[in-house]
Write an enzyme that holds these catalytic residues in place. Structure first.
Site, PDB file in Angstrom:
ATOM      1  N   SER A 180       0.823  -1.208   0.000  1.00  0.00           N
ATOM      2  CA  SER A 180       0.000   0.000   0.000  1.00  0.00           C
ATOM      3  C   SER A 180       0.858   1.260   0.000  1.00  0.00           C
ATOM      4  O   SER A 180       1.657   1.471  -0.914  1.00  0.00           O
ATOM      5  CB  SER A 180      -0.968  -0.045   1.194  1.00  0.00           C
ATOM      6  OG  SER A 180      -1.968   0.923   1.075  1.00  0.00           O
ATOM      7  N   ASP A 198      -9.675  -5.250  -4.380  1.00  0.00           N
ATOM      8  CA  ASP A 198      -9.106  -4.233  -3.495  1.00  0.00           C
ATOM      9  C   ASP A 198     -10.050  -3.031  -3.463  1.00  0.00           C
ATOM     10  O   ASP A 198     -10.243  -2.347  -4.465  1.00  0.00           O
ATOM     11  CB  ASP A 198      -7.729  -3.810  -4.006  1.00  0.00           C
ATOM     12  CG  ASP A 198      -6.945  -2.977  -3.012  1.00  0.00           C
ATOM     13  OD1 ASP A 198      -7.562  -2.152  -2.310  1.00  0.00           O
ATOM     14  OD2 ASP A 198      -5.716  -3.142  -2.940  1.00  0.00           O
ATOM     15  N   HIS A 204      -7.516  -5.725  -0.179  1.00  0.00           N
ATOM     16  CA  HIS A 204      -6.341  -4.871  -0.010  1.00  0.00           C
ATOM     17  C   HIS A 204      -5.349  -5.486   0.973  1.00  0.00           C
ATOM     18  O   HIS A 204      -4.143  -5.483   0.734  1.00  0.00           O
ATOM     19  CB  HIS A 204      -6.792  -3.498   0.482  1.00  0.00           C
ATOM     20  CG  HIS A 204      -5.684  -2.496   0.567  1.00  0.00           C
ATOM     21  ND1 HIS A 204      -4.993  -2.049  -0.537  1.00  0.00           N
ATOM     22  CD2 HIS A 204      -5.139  -1.837   1.639  1.00  0.00           C
ATOM     23  CE1 HIS A 204      -4.074  -1.162  -0.167  1.00  0.00           C
ATOM     24  NE2 HIS A 204      -4.142  -1.026   1.143  1.00  0.00           N
TER      25      HIS A 204
END
EC number: 1.11.1.-
Length: 276
Positions: free
Chosen positions: A97, A227, A256
């Site tokens: 991320s 995601d 995610h």
């Protein structure tokens, strides 16, 4: 465990496990978490003989909580300070991320020989926010809502995110792990509210296009197609296209936070890429 002091006096906490002559694998966590988010992968790579390292980004986890430096340039400089202090060479850098953005910026600027490979997991590059040059991005209002929720009641917001979109626990039929939710909350609440607030702009508005174009080492781009935080279509395939030597790996239906919900799926692929 230890700390490294950066040029502006910020103490960055890090973990460093395994043989000092082992190939170093460096993990970079997402927002607003800490090195602890990579516990599963660190133990996995440790069991395969690797040296594993992970740090808490400034303002996150056990690192100092300065009032400045909550931007990608400084995050990358902090990583450079860590790699220099530990004299890491030929390392593999794996970022999730926001940590994927940090990896992109660091690797693009790293000294020759420091980095052998990189992995972007559910990562924010090339750029998240919608603009004239990124019409498929998320509207700025989405991130304004993040900031408003954080400022209004950070403790509740840090329950809502992992309970819902982060791990896909809001999907019908999902197996909810209260332990993962609690772990996410604990990591988040260890950090500084100001750092987390400013980091929202760092992960959403930073354009990594030029960084990706500059990277010439092999890069694995791994992303779940479900995601809900960093939408797949505007991230992974676009990053892979910009990179000179990319392998795109899509995970059908994964969320995610797949590194925590599906480590048995992700870890073997990470290991295979590192060993390849």
């Amino acid at each position: 465990m230890g700390t490294v002091t950066t040029s502006d006096g910020t103490n960055i906490f890090y973990k460093d496990w395994g043989p000092r002559d082992g190939l170093p694998v460096v993990f970079h966590h997402g927002w607003p978490l800490s090195a602890d988010d990579w516990d599963n992968q660190m133990l996995f790579f440790l069991s395969h003989g690797y040296r594993v390292i992970a740090h808490d980004r400034r303002g996150h986890g056990r690192s100092d909580q300065p009032s400045t430096g909550h931007d990608m340039d400084t995050y990358a400089a902090d990583v450079a300070a860590l790699t220099e202090a530990l004299d890491l060479r030929g390392a593999v850098h794996i970022g999730h991320s926001t940590g994927g953005g940090e990896v992109a910026r660091y690797v693009a600027r790293a000294e020759p020989g420091r980095v052998a490979k990189a992995v972007l997991v559910s990562a924010v590059p090339p750029v998240m926010v919608k603009s004239d040059t990124n019409p498929d991005g998320l509207p700025l209002e989405v991130f304004d809502e993040f900031r408003a929720a954080l400022a209004a009641n950070r403790a509740q917001f840090y329950i809502d995110v992992p309970s819902g979109p982060f791990y896909g626990f809001n999907r019908e039929g999902a197996t909810v792990s209260q332990g993962l939710i609690d772990h996410w909350w604990l990591q988040g609440m260890m950090g500084a509210a100001n750092a987390h607030y400013e980091c929202i702009a760092a992960f959403s508005e930073t354009d990594f296009t030029d960084d990706l174009k500059r990277i010439d080492v092999p890069v694995l781009v791994a992303h779940g197609t479900d995601d809900q935080v960093v939408p797949y279509a505007d991230a992974a395939p676009k990053s892979a296209e910009l990179l000179a030597n990319a392998t795109l790996k899509s995970y059908e239906g994964l969320p995610h936070g797949m590194l925590s919900t599906h480590p048995e799926v992700l870890n073997p692929d990470l290991l295979a890429f590192v060993k390849s």
